[in-house]
Design a protein around this motif. Structure first.
Motif, mmCIF file in Angstrom:
data_model
loop_
_atom_site.group_PDB
_atom_site.id
_atom_site.type_symbol
_atom_site.label_atom_id
_atom_site.label_comp_id
_atom_site.label_asym_id
_atom_site.label_seq_id
_atom_site.Cartn_x
_atom_site.Cartn_y
_atom_site.Cartn_z
ATOM 1 N N UNK A 1 3.336 -15.763 -2.236
ATOM 2 C CA UNK A 1 4.056 -14.866 -1.338
ATOM 3 C C UNK A 1 5.052 -15.655 -0.504
ATOM 4 N N UNK A 2 6.250 -15.122 -0.362
ATOM 5 C CA UNK A 2 7.199 -15.667 0.618
ATOM 6 C C UNK A 2 7.344 -14.603 1.699
ATOM 7 N N UNK A 3 6.821 -14.868 2.913
ATOM 8 C CA UNK A 3 6.901 -13.856 3.964
ATOM 9 C C UNK A 3 8.302 -13.768 4.545
ATOM 10 N N UNK B 1 6.872 -7.637 9.865
ATOM 11 C CA UNK B 1 6.727 -8.603 8.777
ATOM 12 C C UNK B 1 6.523 -7.905 7.437
ATOM 13 N N UNK B 2 7.132 -8.422 6.408
ATOM 14 C CA UNK B 2 6.885 -7.918 5.047
ATOM 15 C C UNK B 2 7.221 -9.024 4.054
ATOM 16 N N UNK B 3 6.747 -8.888 2.834
ATOM 17 C CA UNK B 3 7.016 -9.991 1.897
ATOM 18 C C UNK B 3 8.450 -9.970 1.403
ATOM 19 N N UNK B 4 9.040 -11.135 1.342
ATOM 20 C CA UNK B 4 10.363 -11.260 0.736
ATOM 21 C C UNK B 4 10.174 -11.327 -0.779
ATOM 22 N N UNK B 5 9.217 -12.160 -1.153
ATOM 23 C CA UNK B 5 8.841 -12.228 -2.562
ATOM 24 C C UNK B 5 7.331 -12.122 -2.659
ATOM 25 N N UNK B 6 6.866 -11.536 -3.718
ATOM 26 C CA UNK B 6 5.424 -11.399 -3.937
ATOM 27 C C UNK B 6 5.224 -11.514 -5.432
ATOM 28 N N UNK B 7 4.572 -12.547 -5.862
ATOM 29 C CA UNK B 7 4.402 -12.726 -7.300
ATOM 30 C C UNK B 7 2.937 -12.860 -7.651
ATOM 31 N N UNK B 8 2.528 -12.180 -8.716
ATOM 32 C CA UNK B 8 1.181 -12.405 -9.236
ATOM 33 C C UNK B 8 1.328 -12.885 -10.676
ATOM 34 N N UNK B 9 0.792 -14.029 -10.930
ATOM 35 C CA UNK B 9 0.857 -14.610 -12.267
ATOM 36 C C UNK B 9 -0.289 -14.028 -13.079
#
Ligand code: SF4
Ligand code: SF4
Ligand code: SF4
Ligand code: SF4
Ligand code: FES
Lengths: 585, 188
Positions: free
Chosen positions: B104-106, B120-128
């Motif tokens: 996560x990039x907050x 606040x919210x995620x800028x990027x959110x990745x699940x591999x």
């Protein structure tokens, strides 16, 4: 601490024994200890390794006693009626009469034969009560609150909280997300009115801009009208705020603290050598905070120094060796770049070669610089002075962190004075080859691009791209302060350690390795130095001030190796307040 | 640790030679075999399977309707009734995820955003999804009811990069979820 009565000697009471040493006897959780007179109860407990939960108390600030979290039970011997002998137990301590109501441990000082209980039903009930009151109006912000993970309120709620709120009314609304200064954000709903920030700005920073308005549940922390919290020490308030009411704009929402690794190191922005903790995740620095050292920076640090780390992975960072061909710099391998550098240096007579080192280099690097000068055979070695205004607290006028170290390692009284003659030499053509280690001559040492253009050969090691590197024939990328190990001596003569928090960016090398490799490329010798410890060992053998020391012996708090007579102003203030009994820590 | 001694059950002679059990098993198998041949096996109708009615012809046939309520498929992010992304990038799921599948990039919500008060919210959110083990810890730990394991199980890709679900994809899978606690309401 019991006294065995002997047949001849008269039994000496513990009270008299302590008085002889200027101490008083205090029983903490059933165990007797001795502490100096005037110690606060909370400090006595801390020294006895008993933790008393607290919010408003800070060892470096005065104790107003306004959070009530530190309530403990206290007892004193009952006052005997006239003519009555006090009752004593078998060890000679007077029997303690426990007071049924609690007292705060942070603002009360200890007395002879005092008893303190930090556990038990009374104390536990007090803590639970205080926690419940503190949480009544507290917002449910933990998921978005930067303090989460290092929040005292969270920690104490786990230990003394109820888990469920009994409060049915509406919570009090207060200002949120307020910009109270250029670097600090305030969330009043999270504030628990401990007044630490107010006291810090008043007592340490000397800029009392914060204060409370309103009363009771509506008490609101605010900044003085028409003023901002813009002191160069403002970020310390975010450090000491026990909750997430004050947070740093720079660190805001960057990373959760539980992911961060802490590396103890020192600040290199001035001669004070403030002790710091570098907080990193993977290979990225997220923040820098001051680290307690009572001989250097107490618990504080200036904002300008703590925020000066973004350049490390910034745009201007040099990440590979560069060799000038025509008017452009092209990437080169380390081996090639070092070999060409050595060839160029050898091609020009030693008498026409000079080295300009930096006061930002570690002792180890300076030691190798000395070896490099010897290898080349030049005595033209100078450092670049960097002077600016001191701030009467922590920032020293000398912005080089290792001037004292340079004096010791290079064995000269004035490591800067040859700079002028080297500059003249470059201008009049008597110096043809210049090795510049770390510093930017055009910005910091009054050289011009034209001066440097006259040189036949210019080598620079540097962390960042800069005007001098622009002129250099070979540029070697070196490591920033957070990427290397080594030691420096601050203005007061304290030897302190830098530690590696992150790996050097790209192909950048540690400075001492660059120097070692350059010396080897010049001499064609075989490498025998593999660790920075080896360099320090050689340094300790050659320079008397370092005799008998190793890098690990320096420790995280540093070691005093020279007496320079330099006084860090902030420490003088702190000691005066301590002597006046205003603070305890 | 205390050692607990277990008493093994006493077996009689018949149990010891386990012949009876073998025969029992044989009859059980045969019963199912006969049922299958007569097209009477469990779920034969619903699976509408081919041949003898026991093999599901995947992927033409899917068992999607038969997924139980508690099925744990791909983790995904959800929005609420008002279209607000529920995740506030607290990074607890990133911390708890056993195979470290989440990254996560907050970021801060700009002050002109209608949901600026959430901050606040995620800028990027990745699940591999190569790493994800479908354990559901992220769902359990989330303080904002923002991440749920949905019923998607067909997570395929031709490259490793295809297997990383970014924020857009996660909201696509997650969709809107109603009836959750509305913490960031007008009272907040
Ligand atoms: S100050 Fe502490 S308890 Fe309050 S919201 Fe922030 S982390 Fe949570
Ligand atoms: S802002 Fe923080 S340090 Fe200041 S009074 Fe409130 S809780 Fe204490
Ligand atoms: S389901 Fe488990 S493995 Fe998959 S993302 Fe969530 S916590 Fe990680
Ligand atoms: S735990 Fe929930 S709110 Fe926190 S980052 Fe994960 S999905 Fe977002
Ligand atoms: S710590 Fe003693 S009252 Fe706050």
């Amino acid at each position: 601490m019991s006294d065995t009565p002997s047949a001849t000697a008269e039994l000496k009471l513990p009270k008299d024994q302590a008085t002889e040493k200027g101490l008083v006897n205090v029983q903490i959780d059933g165990v007797w200890h001795q502490f100096p007179k005037g110690t606060r109860m909370i400090e006595a407990c801390r020294q006895a390794q008993v933790i008393v939960p607290h919010y408003c108390y800070h060892p470096k600030l005065s104790s107003p006693g306004n959070c009530r979290m530190c309530l403990v039970q206290m007892g004193m011997p009952p006052r005997p009626t006239p003519g009555q002998e006090p009752q004593r137990d078998e060890n000679g301590y007077e029997i303690i009469g426990w007071i049924p109501r609690p007292v705060i441990a942070c603002a009360n000082t200890i007395g002879e034969n005092m008893g303190i209980r930090t556990t038990g039903e009374l104390v536990e009930k007090c803590r639970e009560g205080v926690m419940e009151f503190l949480l009544i109006n507290h917002p449910l912000d933990c998921p978005i609150c930067d303090q989460a993970g290092e929040c005292r309120l969270q920690e104490q709620s786990v230990q003394h909280g109820r888990g469920v709120s009994r409060f049915v009314d509406m919570k009090v609304k207060k200002p949120k997300n307020v910009e109270i200064g250029p670097r600090i954000r305030l969330d009043d709903e999270r504030c628990i009115m401990c007044s630490r920030c107010i006291r810090f700005m008043d007592e340490v920073a000397g800029d009392p801009v914060l204060g409370f308005t309103q009363r009771g549940a509506h008490t609101t922390l605010t900044v003085h009208p028409d003023r901002l919290l813009d002191s160069n020490y403002s970020l310390n308030t975010a450090d000491i705020c026990p909750v997430g009411a004050l947070t740093s704009n720079d660190f805001r929402f960057q990373m959760r603290v539980w992911f961060l690794k802490e590396t103890p190191s020192i600040d290199v922005n001035c001669g004070t050598g403030t002790n710091i903790t570098i907080w990193t995740r993977e290979n990225k620095i997220h923040r820098i905070t001051p680290r307690l050292n009572d001989e250097v920076n107490s618990a504080w640090m200036p904002d300008s120094h703590r925020l000066n780390f973004h350049y490390i992975d910034g745009e201007a960072r040099l990440t590979e060796p560069l060799v000038k061909s025509g008017s452009r710099h092209l990437p080169e391998t380390w081996a090639q770049a070092l070999a060409s550098a050595a060839a160029e240096i050898k091609a020009i007579p030693a008498a026409q070669t000079a080295i300009i080192a930096s006061g930002r280099m570690t002792n180890e690097e300076l030691f190798l610089t000395r070896a490099l000068a010897a290898e080349i055979g030049t005595s033209q070695l100078a450092l670049v002075p960097r002077l600016a205004e001191a701030d009467a607290l922590l920032i020293a006028a000398d912005r080089n962190p290792n001037t004292t170290g340079a004096k010791l390692v290079l064995g000269v009284e004035e490591p800067y004075w040859k700079l002028n003659s080297i500059r003249d030499g470059v201008r009049n053509g008597s110096i043809k080859s210049l090795i510049v280690l770390g510093d930017d001559l055009i910005t910091d040492a009054d050289f011009t691009a034209e001066d440097l253009g006259k040189l036949d050969f210019l080598l620079q090691t540097s962390v960042l791209a800069n005007p001098t590197a622009e002129q250099a024939h070979i540029v070697l990328p070196s490591a920033a302060f957070a990427e290397k190990r080594g030691s420096m001596v601050n203005l007061a003569g304290r030897l302190q350690r830098l530690n590696r928090a992150v790996e050097p960016q790209g192909q950048a090398h540690d400075d001492w390795e660059i120097l070692r490799d350059l010396i080897l490329a010049l001499s064609g010798g075989k490498n025998e130095v593999y660790h920075i410890e080896d360099v320090f060992k050689a340094l300790a053998e050659n320079v008397s001030a370092f005799n008998g020391l190793t890098l690990s012996k320096i420790g995280h708090q540093g070691a005093q190796i020279a007496d320079t007579g330099y006084q860090i102003p902030l420490l003088a203030n702190e000691r005066a307040r301590k002597a006046a009994g205003l603070i305890n820590g | 640790m205390a050692v607990v001694k277990l008493q093994r059950p006493k077996l009689n002679f018949g149990e010891k030679i386990y012949f009876g059990a073998l025969i029992k098993g044989f009859f059980l198998t045969m019963t199912h075999a006969v049922k299958t041949l007569r097209g009477k096996s469990v779920g034969a109708d619903e699976l509408a399977s081919s041949g003898l009615g026991v093999t599901m012809q995947f992927p033409e046939q899917r068992w999607d309707e038969h997924l139980p309520e508690y099925y744990r498929g791909a983790p995904a992010l959800v929005t609420d009734e008002q279209g607000r992304e529920r995740c506030v990038s607290c990074q607890l799921c990133e911390f708890i995820c056993p195979p470290k599948a989440i990254k996560i990039v907050p970021s801060e919500i700009p002050s002109d955003d209608p949901w600026a008060k959430v901050e606040k919210r995620p800028l990027e959110f990745e699940i591999d999804m190569i790493r994800c083990i479908y354990c559901g810890m992220c769902e359990e730990v989330c303080p904002e009811q923002a991440i749920y394991l949905r019923k998607d199980y067909l997570i395929t890709g031709l490259k490793r990069a295809d297997m990383v679900h970014d924020k857009k994809k996660l909201y696509e899978i997650g969709g809107t979820r109603v009836g959750l606690v509305n913490k960031w309401n007008e009272l907040k």
